[in-house]
Enzyme design. Structure first.
Site, mmCIF file in Angstrom:
data_model
loop_
_atom_site.group_PDB
_atom_site.id
_atom_site.type_symbol
_atom_site.label_atom_id
_atom_site.label_comp_id
_atom_site.label_asym_id
_atom_site.label_seq_id
_atom_site.Cartn_x
_atom_site.Cartn_y
_atom_site.Cartn_z
ATOM 1 N N ARG A 189 49.438 32.964 48.237
ATOM 2 C CA ARG A 189 49.540 34.402 49.010
ATOM 3 C C ARG A 189 48.368 34.063 50.187
ATOM 4 N NH1 ARG A 189 49.556 39.017 44.625
ATOM 5 N NH2 ARG A 189 48.332 37.340 43.568
ATOM 6 N N CYS B 162 43.469 34.770 47.063
ATOM 7 C CA CYS B 162 44.276 35.742 46.188
ATOM 8 C C CYS B 162 44.115 35.497 44.684
ATOM 9 C CB CYS B 162 45.793 35.614 46.659
ATOM 10 S SG CYS B 162 46.682 34.041 46.496
#
Lengths: 287, 99
Positions: free
Chosen positions: A238, A233
């Site tokens: 994430r 990410c």
């Protein structure tokens, strides 16, 4: 791994708030969240101050991790239950980190802090006292962490999953939209990476979607789960959420998280970058 | 960093002429709602960002010009609002949750 061994429900946590070998750990970058209130008996780990080397961009060493867990009163045979804000992004990151250093039984609270708050469950200000332990970590598990050379070698060969939002993937935004957009690195994505935002794996309340929905999500986006996969990410939290989905809930082998992520790759000199909403070919370019 | 700062980040030190700011307040019965969650969804309905509201019910996003949906989650309610954002001109949104 499976959903049953990696995830616990809010009800399970409520039933185990006083179970001696269950340690709740809140992980947020926004440390004010824990100071305001937290689940009873939860301790705090700061993903940055506690888990990152203070000088170079890397993790704390095995010895520092052992010291941290000892200081927090976490023993090798404790069941560690992680939760946090941001739909468990940083809790997932810490989960991956605990796995990296070989903790045996670590789990994630499904839905994290948001689900707990939306259910109006109890939160307290009292900080628990835990006796220090002597913790022994394992050497880092290299099978779940990817480095930049792994990414350049994976272009067009392995599954690369970019889990940022579509606008970050295409190059319209450089950071999530709750952050200022002025950044130094190039915009776009690693060529041939599929864009499957982390958020597609979660419901609005932050809980994970069902196994069947998750499997369908990656397969319809063209990810061949029999091949090696690397998720990334912007800074790796994430993508730890997506690593958790693939490796821990669905039990897919050989999935790595690239914690250097776009802030590293997008600053490298001479590597191919693809702009636009398509994966693109190995040479990159602008669609 | 990627974490959501309560209420969104301060505008201090930020060149707002280069940013596309969507901000506002969440309230119920005229009272600000702190600790609600505001999600920013793009033109296709895809999640882009989320922040918890401050004690005074405020939130802020740095987006890109275009159409967006603000989805507010609070115990017992979910509410969607459409907004159009442009660079250099902050959009202020008052989200009033059903009583």
């Amino acid at each position: 791994m499976s959903r049953e061994s990696a995830l616990v429900s809010a009800d399970w946590v409520e039933e185990n708030l006083d179970t001696p070998n269950v340690v709740l750990v809140e992980v947020d970058e926004d440390t004010a969240a824990y100071d305001k209130n937290h689940i009873r008996n939860a301790v705090r780990i700061d993903w940055q101050d506690d888990l990152q080397d203070p000088v170079r961009r890397d993790f704390v060493s095995k010895a520092q991790f052992e010291e941290l867990l000892g200081r927090k009163g976490i023993a090798n045979d404790d069941i560690v239950v992680l939760y946090g804000g941001n739909n468990n992004w940083f809790a997932s990151y810490a989960y991956w980190y605990f796995k990296l250093y070989g903790h045996q039984d670590v789990r994630l609270l499904d839905g994290g802090r948001k689900k707990w708050e939306l259910d109006s469950r109890e939160l307290v200000e009292e900080v628990p006292e835990r006796a220090a332990t002597s913790y022994t970590a394992q050497e880092q598990d290299a099978t779940i962490r990817a480095f930049r050379d792994d990414l350049t070698a994976a272009i067009g060969v392995q599954n690369i999953v970019d889990v940022r939002s579509p606008d970050e993937y295409s190059g319209k935004l450089l950071a999530p939209a709750h952050l200022p957009q002025e950044q130094s690195q190039r915009a776009g994505h690693i060529p041939t990476a599929a864009n499957i935002p982390w958020s597609k794996a979660a419901n609005d309340d932050g809980t994970f979607r069902s196994d069947a929905e998750l499997k369908e999500l990656y397969e319809t986006e063209g990810v061949d789960l029999s091949k090696d996969t690397i998720a990334y990410c912007r800074i790796g939290e994430r993508s730890a959420h997506t690593w958790f989905v693939l490796h821990e809930i669905l039990g897919v082998d050989n999935v790595k998280n690239y914690d250097g992520s776009w802030t590293e790759y997008g600053s490298l000199v001479g590597v191919p970058v693809q702009k636009g909403a398509v994966p693109g070919g190995p040479e990159g370019g602008e669609a | 960093m990627c974490s959501a700062t309560v209420g969104g980040l301060s505008l201090e030190g930020i060149d707002v002429t280069k940013e596309t700011v969507i901000q506002g307040t969440v309230s119920r019965d005229g009272q600000p709602v702190g600790g609600a969650y505001v999600r920013l969804l793009d033109g296709s309905g895809e999640f882009t960002a989320e922040v918890p509201t401050s004690a005074t019910g405020q939130f802020r996003f740095f987006a890109a010009p275009g159409s967006w949906t603000l989805r507010t989650l609070a115990p017992g309610s979910t509410l969607d609002r459409q907004v159009v954002a442009s660079q250099g001109q902050a959009v202020d949104v008052a989200v009033e949750l059903p009583a």
